[in-house]
Design a protein around this motif. Sequence first.
Motif, PDB file in Angstrom:
ATOM      1  N   ASP A  12       1.249  -0.859   0.629  1.00 39.88           N
ATOM      2  CA  ASP A  12      -0.390   0.188  -0.211  1.00 39.88           C
ATOM      3  C   ASP A  12       1.080   1.523  -0.111  1.00 39.88           C
ATOM      4  N   ARG A  13       0.913   1.985  -0.951  1.00 35.19           N
ATOM      5  CA  ARG A  13       1.611   3.117  -1.139  1.00 35.19           C
ATOM      6  C   ARG A  13       1.200   4.430  -0.038  1.00 35.19           C
ATOM      7  N   ARG A  14      -0.191   4.281  -0.308  1.00 36.83           N
ATOM      8  CA  ARG A  14      -0.069   5.295   1.463  1.00 36.83           C
ATOM      9  C   ARG A  14       0.212   5.084   2.849  1.00 36.83           C
ATOM     10  N   ILE A  15       1.528   3.971   2.719  1.00 34.90           N
ATOM     11  CA  ILE A  15       1.473   4.345   3.539  1.00 34.90           C
ATOM     12  C   ILE A  15       3.311   4.438   4.484  1.00 34.90           C
ATOM     13  N   THR A  16       3.550   3.943   2.762  1.00 40.86           N
ATOM     14  CA  THR A  16       5.383   4.599   3.397  1.00 40.86           C
ATOM     15  C   THR A  16       5.382   5.786   2.186  1.00 40.86           C
ATOM     16  N   GLY A  17       4.205   6.081   1.140  1.00 39.23           N
ATOM     17  CA  GLY A  17       4.735   6.987   0.563  1.00 39.23           C
ATOM     18  C   GLY A  17       5.968   6.615  -0.769  1.00 39.23           C
ATOM     19  N   VAL A  18       5.867   5.515  -0.629  1.00 36.94           N
ATOM     20  CA  VAL A  18       6.810   4.985  -2.419  1.00 36.94           C
ATOM     21  C   VAL A  18       5.907   3.930  -2.505  1.00 36.94           C
ATOM     22  N   LEU A  26      15.496   0.073  -2.356  1.00 34.51           N
ATOM     23  CA  LEU A  26      15.893   0.493  -1.706  1.00 34.51           C
ATOM     24  C   LEU A  26      16.871  -0.015  -0.221  1.00 34.51           C
ATOM     25  N   VAL A  27      16.128  -1.411  -0.178  1.00 29.35           N
ATOM     26  CA  VAL A  27      16.775  -2.675   0.057  1.00 29.35           C
ATOM     27  C   VAL A  27      17.831  -2.822  -0.352  1.00 29.35           C
ATOM     28  N   THR A  68      11.167   3.062   9.544  1.00 30.52           N
ATOM     29  CA  THR A  68      11.871   5.300   8.994  1.00 30.52           C
ATOM     30  C   THR A  68      10.570   5.769   8.014  1.00 30.52           C
ATOM     31  N   LEU A  69      10.236   5.035   7.385  1.00 31.26           N
ATOM     32  CA  LEU A  69       9.611   5.159   5.365  1.00 31.26           C
ATOM     33  C   LEU A  69       8.031   5.591   6.670  1.00 31.26           C
ATOM     34  N   GLN A 299      10.334   8.659  -6.987  1.00 38.50           N
ATOM     35  CA  GLN A 299       9.152   8.028  -6.804  1.00 38.50           C
ATOM     36  C   GLN A 299       8.698   8.467  -7.550  1.00 38.50           C
ATOM     37  N   GLN A 300       9.248   9.504  -8.402  1.00 39.02           N
ATOM     38  CA  GLN A 300       9.200  11.275  -9.269  1.00 39.02           C
ATOM     39  C   GLN A 300       9.090  10.078 -10.395  1.00 39.02           C
ATOM     40  N   THR A 301      10.681  10.044 -10.086  1.00 43.77           N
ATOM     41  CA  THR A 301      11.608   9.251 -11.791  1.00 43.77           C
ATOM     42  C   THR A 301      10.765   8.563 -11.922  1.00 43.77           C
TER      43      THR A 301
END
Length: 310
Positions: A12-18, A26-27, A68-69, A299-301
């Motif tokens: 769910d992108r709404r939780i982490t923003g990405v 990132l991992v 952290t996210l 995320q925009q890229t």
Amino acid sequence: MGNASRAAIIGDRRITGVSADVIAELVAEIGPLWHERHQARLASRPRKRAVGAGAKYRLVFVDRLLATLVHLRHATTHDVLACWFGVDRSTITRAIGEVRPLLAERGCTVGPGVRLRTLAEVIDHLGASGETGIIDGTEIRVRRPAAGRKDREAFISGKYKQNAVKTMVVTDADGRVLFCSPARPGSCADITHARQLGLVKLLADGPAVEILADAGYQGLGAQTGERVITPPHRKFKKNAPTGTRRCTSASARRTPRGGIRVKHGIAHLKNWRALTRHLGRREHMSHTVQAIAGLLSHQQTADLTSARPM
């Protein structure tokens, strides 16, 4: 944390923003860096432990990154995250303190494999691409310093009359974030902050770049060979000197549109609740701002790359 809960957060992108794809990148990128620094801390201790000895982590790196996210996206308190992930509050505090600087060091992503980490790299990128840059300052409310602290008054913003820190944001003509500076006390003027970051020297000695700015940066145009375009000073609205006519007409056409674009970029940053009002330590604000800018630009890229036709 169980696999089902972890999958729900990632999905769910709404939780982490990405998105999940960005989290996977990132991992793969930050995980080895975190492990390397962790091993370096263990090796620097006076008392050495055997390999594999000591307490085992209950919070694996993926969970540390997710915590952290969520904290950056929603400004969730460490106590709530500790209950969510089933660990102690101090574990969450330590995890965020380790992952947040790694996110801040990544810089802003402007293309696949292209990162901008310093203001000098931003100026070179704008010069190579021929794009127009836009700069503006934004303030973030913070807690009032303790009574008796000698620099207590430095955090009071002259514009909003509140305790805040300030950062300079650089975007392109479309409002995409290219750079966020380290935080400064709120009493610092926009033009002073730009000078302290070395913008004047970079523009004077660097490539031919056009930078749009608001009235807070009036005076940089004369110091950079008119590479910084600002609105005309009010005393020059009528009967402007000959040397300022060209800059005045260019400002009238370009700065209003540029101001809207950079405000859009700042608004996307402020959607991350950690930047609406910071209730933590002021010393962490620079890493917080730069980490969020890096995540947002990544995320925009990724969204632009996936939207392009193959």
